[in-house]
Scaffold this motif. Sequence first.
Motif, PDB file in Angstrom:
ATOM      1  N   THR A 580      31.981  -0.618  83.389  1.00 17.48           N
ATOM      2  CA  THR A 580      30.790  -1.367  82.939  1.00 17.48           C
ATOM      3  C   THR A 580      31.093  -2.113  81.654  1.00 17.48           C
ATOM      4  OG1 THR A 580      29.481   0.441  83.835  1.00 17.48           O
ATOM      5  CG2 THR A 580      28.330  -1.135  82.405  1.00 17.48           C
ATOM      6  N   TRP A 581      31.855  -1.467  80.771  1.00 19.89           N
ATOM      7  CA  TRP A 581      32.272  -2.079  79.492  1.00 19.89           C
ATOM      8  C   TRP A 581      33.068  -3.354  79.775  1.00 19.89           C
ATOM      9  CZ3 TRP A 581      36.101   0.693  75.603  1.00 19.89           C
ATOM     10  CH2 TRP A 581      36.137  -0.024  74.405  1.00 19.89           C
ATOM     11  N   LEU A 582      33.990  -3.255  80.740  1.00 22.12           N
ATOM     12  CA  LEU A 582      34.808  -4.425  81.109  1.00 22.12           C
ATOM     13  C   LEU A 582      33.903  -5.570  81.571  1.00 22.12           C
ATOM     14  CD1 LEU A 582      37.964  -5.247  82.219  1.00 22.12           C
ATOM     15  CD2 LEU A 582      36.683  -5.154  84.321  1.00 22.12           C
ATOM     16  N   GLU A 583      32.950  -5.242  82.422  1.00 18.07           N
ATOM     17  CA  GLU A 583      32.084  -6.299  82.982  1.00 18.07           C
ATOM     18  C   GLU A 583      31.220  -6.934  81.893  1.00 18.07           C
ATOM     19  OE1 GLU A 583      32.043  -4.100  87.335  1.00 18.07           O
ATOM     20  OE2 GLU A 583      30.401  -3.804  85.908  1.00 18.07           O
ATOM     21  N   GLU A 584      30.782  -6.112  80.945  1.00 18.34           N
ATOM     22  CA  GLU A 584      30.006  -6.648  79.806  1.00 18.34           C
ATOM     23  C   GLU A 584      30.860  -7.634  79.008  1.00 18.34           C
ATOM     24  OE1 GLU A 584      27.526  -2.462  79.005  1.00 18.34           O
ATOM     25  OE2 GLU A 584      29.205  -3.069  77.686  1.00 18.34           O
ATOM     26  N   LEU A 585      32.101  -7.267  78.805  1.00 18.89           N
ATOM     27  CA  LEU A 585      33.007  -8.116  78.006  1.00 18.89           C
ATOM     28  C   LEU A 585      33.300  -9.436  78.726  1.00 18.89           C
ATOM     29  CD1 LEU A 585      35.361  -5.300  76.756  1.00 18.89           C
ATOM     30  CD2 LEU A 585      34.036  -6.823  75.269  1.00 18.89           C
ATOM     31  N   LEU A 586      33.432  -9.381  80.042  1.00 21.08           N
ATOM     32  CA  LEU A 586      33.666 -10.630  80.792  1.00 21.08           C
ATOM     33  C   LEU A 586      32.495 -11.580  80.558  1.00 21.08           C
ATOM     34  CD1 LEU A 586      35.047  -9.270  84.205  1.00 21.08           C
ATOM     35  CD2 LEU A 586      36.359 -10.177  82.263  1.00 21.08           C
ATOM     36  N   SER A 587      31.306 -11.026  80.594  1.00 15.32           N
ATOM     37  CA  SER A 587      30.107 -11.847  80.403  1.00 15.32           C
ATOM     38  C   SER A 587      30.043 -12.382  78.973  1.00 15.32           C
ATOM     39  CB  SER A 587      28.878 -10.991  80.727  1.00 15.32           C
ATOM     40  OG  SER A 587      27.717 -11.609  80.246  1.00 15.32           O
ATOM     41  N   GLN A 588      30.430 -11.566  78.011  1.00 14.86           N
ATOM     42  CA  GLN A 588      30.393 -12.005  76.597  1.00 14.86           C
ATOM     43  C   GLN A 588      31.422 -13.102  76.329  1.00 14.86           C
ATOM     44  OE1 GLN A 588      31.067  -8.362  74.409  1.00 14.86           O
ATOM     45  NE2 GLN A 588      29.218  -7.395  75.267  1.00 14.86           N
ATOM     46  N   ARG A 590      32.632 -15.259  78.578  1.00 11.47           N
ATOM     47  CA  ARG A 590      32.433 -16.443  79.420  1.00 11.47           C
ATOM     48  C   ARG A 590      32.084 -17.697  78.618  1.00 11.47           C
ATOM     49  NH1 ARG A 590      31.890 -20.633  80.920  1.00 11.47           N
ATOM     50  NH2 ARG A 590      30.959 -21.545  82.817  1.00 11.47           N
ATOM     51  N   PRO A 591      31.119 -17.670  77.676  1.00 13.03           N
ATOM     52  CA  PRO A 591      30.752 -18.903  76.962  1.00 13.03           C
ATOM     53  C   PRO A 591      31.894 -19.491  76.150  1.00 13.03           C
ATOM     54  CG  PRO A 591      29.109 -17.191  76.589  1.00 13.03           C
ATOM     55  CD  PRO A 591      30.281 -16.533  77.243  1.00 13.03           C
TER      56      PRO A 591
END
Length: 652
Positions: A580-588, A590-591
């Motif tokens: 979940t941490w990994l997926e949060e970081l991908l989203s962070q 992205r911009p």
Amino acid sequence: MSAKVVVSKRRNVNRQAIFLITLWPFPEDFFLSDPELKSKVPLEYLSHKEKYEEAVRKACLLFRKVIQLQNEGKGGMDNFREVLGGQLGSAILPDGNPITLHYVMFIPTLMGQGTIEQQAEWIQKAWNCDIIGTYAQTELGHGTFIRGLETVAKYDPKTEEFVLHSPTLTAYKWWPGGLGHSANYAVVVAQLYTQGKCHGIHPFVVQLRDEETHEPLPGIKIGEIGCKLGMNSTNNGYLGFDNVRIPRNYMLMKNSQVLPDGTYVKSPSSKLTYGTMIFVRVVLVQDAATYLKKASIIATRYSAIRHQSQIKPDQPEPQILDYVTQQYKLFPNIASCFAFQYAATWLWDTYNNITEELETGQLDNLPELHATACVLKAVSTADAAQGVEMLRLACGGHGYMTASNLPSTYGLVTAMCTYEGENTVLLLQTARFLVKMWQNKTNVYKLPTMKYLATALNRATPFEKSVEWVIAALQKTAAGKIDLANRHLNERVAKGQSYEDAWNNTSIELVSAAEVHGRTIIVEQFYNTVQGYKSRVSKELGTVLEQLLQLYAVNAALRCTGDFLRFTEVLGKDITVLQTWLEELLSQIRPNAVGLVDSFDMRDEILSSALGCYDGNVYERLFNEAQKSPLNAEPVNKSYNLYLKPFIKAQL
Ligand SMILES: CCCCCCCC(=O)SCCNC(=O)CCNC(=O)[C@H](O)C(C)(C)COP(=O)(O)OP(=O)(O)OC[C@H]1O[C@@H](n2cnc3c(N)ncnc32)[C@H](O)[C@@H]1OP(=O)(O)O
Ligand SMILES: Cc1cc2nc3c(=O)[nH]c(=O)nc-3n(C[C@H](O)[C@H](O)[C@H](O)COP(=O)(O)OP(=O)(O)OC[C@H]3O[C@@H](n4cnc5c(N)ncnc54)[C@H](O)[C@@H]3O)c2cc1C
């Protein structure tokens, strides 16, 4: 979204500030604006011979310009590093540089293995390019096991000469870059015989070709080894000797000597002969970062341009950059670029410090340097090769185009897994030192990269969502794997196996333990670098660096899930937290994705990619590149009337 909008969508990420390892202002324009350094015809449409000839033309111009800068007092070794490295160097000579070895191994070996007198004799000639050298160690029959090299150098005290000979076909030197048709000298690594005794491998300077006519000298059998997966203008060659005589002082005698009467004077350490290989392995960690940056820029910018499929049925086709699976292909590789860059910088500083110690006869830190250079070269080049292939695949069909420059970049980076020490063999070298330190921990605390071994095994590492925990867990896992491998070694010996057989039978575990040790170093260096920068950069920038560090660390942890479950207190539910941490970081991330790869600061001419161009006009560039195909010069190719038409008619 048109390319223009994408360009303006780049976040306010400060290109220079992010990539804080700012390189000195190298005059890229001086090279990239020179029309003579551009190929008239795309290399892929040249013959093998034409590719080489074009590469020699460009290489000579390239180095002439570097020497011009040097004579004008505008930089020195750093300029050579730039034009030889994976950035500018591979942009101007994407299929390899036939003179690279002259600068990367021939001159460094003269400096590292020659006496002061020999350096005085050879270095200036080499710097002036009065002679062009290569480094001829590998043979048709041996690349890894250099103690098994077959080329012999027998000392003849009557004439005070060495006689070089290739007793077998497998003794022929095979692979050295530039050896085929470019170099006229080589450092040749051969088994030294004097007074009837073999003293192992030593380096010798040998003239291969006449300095005027470039004709091979008597007794020299020389040529090019043929086509390869990539680097086809590097002019890798073969070299056989038929009793070729060289003067006694052509043996590089800094570490060991042969006196006029043939007496052999031993080196303070046989390992000093291996010095050049450490130097190149250190350089290769930087090249791994450079090639991965190049592919990351290309794939990330393309992913911002490419629209495909639908996330929601009533929505327009999104940028493929918005697919989380695409982000998972791209962003950990972007984080790895930073990780390998920081590791390369740290390793380079470490290498320079220890090399200075060696000059004063202090050898204490050489074994740890060797072990560290081995593991960082192996891990960074393997990850970079895997990363470039993943980034190529992330670009779909257009990633398979030569015009994307991803296949060529893969050809360059995957070679690094083999040359300068095949990766498995290097990991085993690191494992050898780790086991030795494990079996005798008294001095392990003195070793900056291994002191964790003294305490990690029994240290509690309760799970927490932090980089510090990842580092502690990696250290505990590495210690656990080394301890287990060592126990299996001992069990096998206790059952009657020789230590060598026990080592071979435990080698899968040993390689794996060394790899985790390497990843521990890389994460720790990334962490230390970010901690060092945070107080010196803007809050926004510090946040982005922290996100990249966390992404690299959590990805490293997820690669070790099985071992973490074996060697640390982590539980299945904790692995879910990591995911979940990994997926949060991908989203962070992205911009800032496009801004981050922009911060690698590679111009379009360096990228040489229709997919990675800064303006985003991918489709126009792909189409324009296609027009360069010689096949498009005429609407009907002659094969129609020669073969196809008769074939079709015959079927009617
Ligand atoms: C842009 C860049 C272009 C570059 C193009 C590519 C150029 C090339 O490829 S040049 C050819 C490169 N070839 C290689 O790297 C060969 C790889 N093989 C080797 O280095 C050796 O055979 C190796 C290390 C695997 C084994 O060597 P060997 O002598 O049999 O070592 P081994 O018996 O395992 O160990 C002997 C001791 O030497 C030490 N040692 C080995 N290599 C080194 C080294 N490079 N530095 C310091 N110590 C070393 C070992 O740690 C060991 O120490 P100890 O006895 O204290 O444990
Ligand atoms: C593009 C390129 C450029 C090169 N340039 C140069 C150059 O300029 N000068 C030069 O001298 N050489 C050069 N080389 C040669 C390079 O250094 C060798 O290819 C490399 O050292 C590997 O040796 P090898 O090819 O004999 O492979 P091998 O050692 O035969 O490896 C084959 C397999 O055997 C395994 N293996 C070997 N030994 C062991 C072991 N002890 N334990 C476990 N597994 C083992 C390896 O892991 C590998 O899987 C170049 C090679 C390439 C690809």
